[in-house]
Design an enzyme around this catalytic site. Sequence first.
Site, PDB file in Angstrom:
ATOM      1  N   GLY A 248     -55.603 -33.924   2.980  1.00 14.44           N
ATOM      2  CA  GLY A 248     -54.810 -33.098   2.085  1.00 14.44           C
ATOM      3  C   GLY A 248     -55.615 -32.043   1.359  1.00 14.44           C
ATOM      4  N   GLU A 289     -58.450 -37.729   7.596  1.00 18.61           N
ATOM      5  CA  GLU A 289     -57.459 -37.073   8.460  1.00 18.61           C
ATOM      6  C   GLU A 289     -57.141 -35.633   8.067  1.00 18.61           C
ATOM      7  OE1 GLU A 289     -54.584 -40.948   9.202  1.00 18.61           O
ATOM      8  OE2 GLU A 289     -54.180 -39.654   7.495  1.00 18.61           O
ATOM      9  N   GLY A 291     -55.945 -31.879   8.278  1.00 20.83           N
ATOM     10  CA  GLY A 291     -55.133 -31.036   9.155  1.00 20.83           C
ATOM     11  C   GLY A 291     -55.337 -29.587   8.761  1.00 20.83           C
ATOM     12  N   CYS A 358     -31.284 -13.419   8.489  1.00 17.65           N
ATOM     13  CA  CYS A 358     -30.150 -13.266   7.589  1.00 17.65           C
ATOM     14  C   CYS A 358     -30.173 -14.339   6.501  1.00 17.65           C
ATOM     15  CB  CYS A 358     -28.868 -13.354   8.410  1.00 17.65           C
ATOM     16  SG  CYS A 358     -27.418 -13.016   7.456  1.00 17.65           S
ATOM     17  N   GLU A 359     -31.230 -14.339   5.714  1.00 16.34           N
ATOM     18  CA  GLU A 359     -31.375 -15.273   4.586  1.00 16.34           C
ATOM     19  C   GLU A 359     -32.158 -14.538   3.508  1.00 16.34           C
ATOM     20  OE1 GLU A 359     -30.485 -18.592   4.370  1.00 16.34           O
ATOM     21  OE2 GLU A 359     -29.961 -18.966   6.474  1.00 16.34           O
TER      22      GLU A 359
END
Length: 434
Positions: A248, A289, A291, A358-359
């Site tokens: 993290g 871990e 990422g 379209c947002e």
Amino acid sequence: MITVNCAPMFTIKNHLEIRNNHLVIGGVDATELAERYGTPLYVTNESRVVDNFSVYRKAFPDADIYYAAKANGSFAILRMLAREGAGADVFSYGELYMALLAGIPREKILFNGNSKTNFELQKAVDIGVKVSVDSRDELHTLSEIAQHREKTIEIAFRVNPDVSPNTHPKISTGLRTSKFGIPAGDVVNIYGEAKELPGISPAGIHCHIGSQILDTAPFKEMAEKMMDLVEKVTALGIELKFVDFGSGLGIPYKKDESAPTPYDHANAILPVFRERTEALGIAPKLIIEPGRYIVADTTILLTRVNTVKKAAKNFVGVDAGFNLLVRPTMYDSYHYAVVANKAASPSDDTYTIVGPICETGDIFAKDRELPHVEKGDLIALLDAGAYGFSMSSQYNGRPRCAEVLVKDGEADVIRSAEDFGDLLAKQKLPARLM
Ligand SMILES: *Cc1c(COP(=O)(O)O)cnc(C)c1O
């Protein structure tokens, strides 16, 4: 091969450069890449992936580094990390399948997930990967599957250590109320139960407190809480073979932001891990871990300016939308934006870069000081390698774009762009609609 032979003017964001006023990645001019392969286009610098991985390996010399495949599951990236000796943290059978195919050995894979299907658990048992078990239900299902196949499967429990990582709520995973993991208070009981269950070998303990963490204090707090549990589990007579602290670690998305390094991450947790395992007289393997750290800054998203509109703001409409990079929309996250064909030009105004979807929330960058932006310019959104393509969709009838890998001035397509046929690829009409 595309080559650039002028001296770099200066460097922005680590491995990126500016030459002749153009952004250069992995020795290749971004504007040439856009012309050659079209836009939108994801471009990843291979050397940077390998360098980031080796920083983690050096910071944690005795640990196994399991790359969190969900951050960027492109096969070429899995393949290069497999060659570097990475393991994998997978969250679905699809990720497991890809990791194995890329050459990551099953012994170095942890199958995570808070809601695995029976099919996924069967696959885990058949293949023989470690499973991070997230609930009592799952424990019992796994025991039945393993017994049925006359196998024993090594498991860890995913612990919810109740640590607040001080990050965006959508990427906090270790809070008491999060959906992930077994509450810390229930952990000892469930290990006791697992110990007696046929087909189950409780071999490890696992947690992961969140993502984009920019402060090392939560890592230290997590390590201390986890080692308290390791002590209690050891007292049950369970010999833990591995302790997995997740990851993290955040990266500095903003130019002036500072982030801890993998060495800082190691300094926060290694002393706790070493001291406590030594005191207990045990020698479990440490697993980390990462990422985001491995892939985020390796990749840019190149997108062409379709239109510039002066309205309440200077809106720059580009050809990539949140279907390709959802982080700003989903997490309010920041991506540094560069006008790739005017990379060193002075800024002349404030611009808001928006996608074609379209947002209202389809905004990549708000109120940025940029050089004069015009139709046809090329925008590079930096640090797009983690949770970028891997979260993409075809929303709004938009085929996904291509991915290119660059290294030492050369470029290779690692994923072709989808075409309009791909929008229909798996769809069928019932006879009555023919
Ligand atoms: C996503 C995830 C990671 C990696 O998180 P990053 O923030 O990308 O480093 C590690 N472990 C688990 C269990 C995850 O779900």
